[in-house]
Structure formats: C-alpha cells, structure tokens
Design a protein around this motif. Sequence first.
Motif, short mmCIF file in Angstrom:
data_model
loop_
_atom_site.label_atom_id
_atom_site.label_comp_id
_atom_site.label_asym_id
_atom_site.label_seq_id
_atom_site.Cartn_x
_atom_site.Cartn_y
_atom_site.Cartn_z
N GLY A 128 2.68 10.81 -16.22
CA GLY A 128 2.44 12.17 -15.75
C GLY A 128 2.39 12.30 -14.24
O GLY A 128 1.88 13.30 -13.72
N ARG A 129 2.94 11.33 -13.54
CA ARG A 129 3.01 11.39 -12.08
C ARG A 129 3.98 10.33 -11.61
O ARG A 129 4.35 9.41 -12.36
CB ARG A 129 1.63 11.16 -11.45
CG ARG A 129 1.06 9.75 -11.69
CD ARG A 129 -0.20 9.53 -10.89
NE ARG A 129 -0.72 8.17 -11.08
CZ ARG A 129 -1.75 7.67 -10.38
NH1 ARG A 129 -2.36 8.41 -9.47
NH2 ARG A 129 -2.16 6.42 -10.59
N SER A 130 4.38 10.42 -10.35
CA SER A 130 5.23 9.40 -9.73
C SER A 130 4.34 8.52 -8.86
O SER A 130 3.89 8.95 -7.79
CB SER A 130 6.34 10.05 -8.90
OG SER A 130 7.24 10.74 -9.74
N ALA A 131 4.07 7.33 -9.32
CA ALA A 131 3.21 6.39 -8.59
C ALA A 131 3.73 4.99 -8.84
O ALA A 131 4.45 4.74 -9.82
CB ALA A 131 1.76 6.51 -9.07
N ASP B 238 -7.96 0.20 -8.67
CA ASP B 238 -6.66 0.50 -8.07
C ASP B 238 -6.10 1.82 -8.61
O ASP B 238 -5.03 1.86 -9.20
CB ASP B 238 -5.71 -0.66 -8.40
CG ASP B 238 -4.40 -0.63 -7.65
OD1 ASP B 238 -4.31 0.07 -6.62
OD2 ASP B 238 -3.45 -1.31 -8.10
N PRO B 239 -6.82 2.94 -8.40
CA PRO B 239 -6.43 4.21 -9.04
C PRO B 239 -5.13 4.79 -8.51
O PRO B 239 -4.56 5.67 -9.17
CB PRO B 239 -7.61 5.13 -8.74
CG PRO B 239 -8.22 4.57 -7.49
CD PRO B 239 -8.05 3.08 -7.60
N ALA B 240 -4.64 4.33 -7.37
CA ALA B 240 -3.39 4.88 -6.82
C ALA B 240 -2.16 4.34 -7.52
O ALA B 240 -1.06 4.87 -7.32
CB ALA B 240 -3.31 4.60 -5.31
N ARG B 241 -2.33 3.29 -8.33
CA ARG B 241 -1.20 2.73 -9.05
C ARG B 241 -1.43 2.88 -10.55
O ARG B 241 -2.56 2.95 -11.02
CB ARG B 241 -0.98 1.25 -8.69
CG ARG B 241 -0.65 1.04 -7.23
CD ARG B 241 -0.04 -0.32 -6.97
NE ARG B 241 -0.92 -1.43 -7.32
CZ ARG B 241 -0.58 -2.72 -7.20
NH1 ARG B 241 0.63 -3.05 -6.76
NH2 ARG B 241 -1.44 -3.66 -7.52
N ASP B 242 -0.34 2.88 -11.30
CA ASP B 242 -0.40 2.98 -12.76
C ASP B 242 -0.17 1.61 -13.37
O ASP B 242 0.62 0.80 -12.84
CB ASP B 242 0.64 3.97 -13.26
CG ASP B 242 0.33 5.40 -12.87
OD1 ASP B 242 -0.87 5.74 -12.78
OD2 ASP B 242 1.27 6.17 -12.61
#
Length: 233
Positions: free
Chosen positions: A54-57, A78-82
């Motif tokens: 649901g996002r581009s990460a 590490d919430p900025a990465r999936d």
Amino acid sequence: MTSVAHPARVRTFHPRRGRISGRHADALTRLWPLWGVAIPEVPTARLDLATLFGRSAPVVLEIGSGMGEATIEMATADPARDYLAVDVHTPGVANLLAVVEERGLTNVRVGLGDAVMLLRHMLPPESLAAVHAFFPDPWPKARHHKRRLFQPDHVALLRSRLAPGGRLLCATDWAEYAEAMLGSLSADPGLGNEHDGFAPRLAARPVTKFEQRGVEAGRQIFDLSFRRVAGPQ
C-alpha cells in the motif's frame, strides 16, 4: 508422442508440518487474506510490491523467517522499510501474522512457500533493498549440498533481485557452510563484501531462540554482509 522428462525440482528446504493451535488457526483465517502471500508451486504472475504494502518504500525480503522473532523486531525498529517474510512452516507463518496484529505493524507481509520460486518468478529484478537469510538449512551431508540456498546459481538470482547498493545479510552457526557461503558470495562479480571475510555480528539482528540454542551448544555464529555493486544484471 514421446514424453519429455524434466529434471526433478531441487528444494532448498525440508517440507515441514506442525500442529496449528487455536490462536494460530484464527490468525490464518482472519489475517491471511489481509497480509498473506501465497507462493504457488509454479508461479505465473509477478508480485506488485507497492500494491502489496500500500505504499512505495524499500522492501526487505527475509528468507526463512521461522516463528518471526527477527522479522518482528527488525520491522518494528525500521518503519520506513517494508518486510516480506517467507517460510514453509505454517505454524511459524501463523504465529508471525498473529504477532504482527498484536504489535500493530503495517510494514510486514508474510509469504508461505518456496522463496526461490518467489525470487525467480514473482519478484522483478532490482526490486529489493535487502535480503536477509539468517540460519538457512546447512544441508550438512555432502550429497545434499546441491540443496543449499547459497550456491552460485541461487546467489546470482539473489543478487539480480537487489537494487544497486542493496544488501545481502546472512548468518549461520555451521562453520563449514559459513566458509561455503563466503566463497559463493565472494565469487559473484556483482556483489562486494563489506568486510574482510566474515562480518562482525550485525547489531540490528536480534538473537532468536534458535540462535541462542546454537550458542548454548557451543557453536560459533558467522555473519556475512555483502552489497550489490556494478556487475551483471
């Protein structure tokens, strides 16, 4: 018409079965449709990672996530990465789904099936920021070495799915396999070792129950850290 025999598929894992508790069965029923990724025996479609999360990460693939201990801790920090965690053990997949819900994590998806099939058929080239493979099956008997994840053709596949600059982080408690892993990774022209030989223990990698049992049994832990550099696609 004469039939053509195809070589048998060589798996890099032992098919595993286990009992599903009520909690785990509930997690599979409710959460698999939301966060699960089925990996068919013969995949036919690419996986759209932006749609999946649901996002581009940046996306981290964890191969062999077990009960999900490392996945949970690393994704939380590490919430900025999936994180796409893959395993063949259904109780482990179910446990990870349950804990993802308990922790309220939105950056974890869970795959069930063969990670090599996922890499080969479902993930496009240069789509991953990192690949983690912590304590893969060492297949210690010589006649089983062809089943190891870290051999030249699989290493080339792993590297091809990393974006330029992407990292391949590994750990094992099997000394002979550690040397073989180091040799296979070092021989790939598109990977560069971030250290002179083995890496110091990765600070971001939590100690799991599996690793702790190895330490208590007197086995040394070997970490490796490689990065995708200029080279073959």
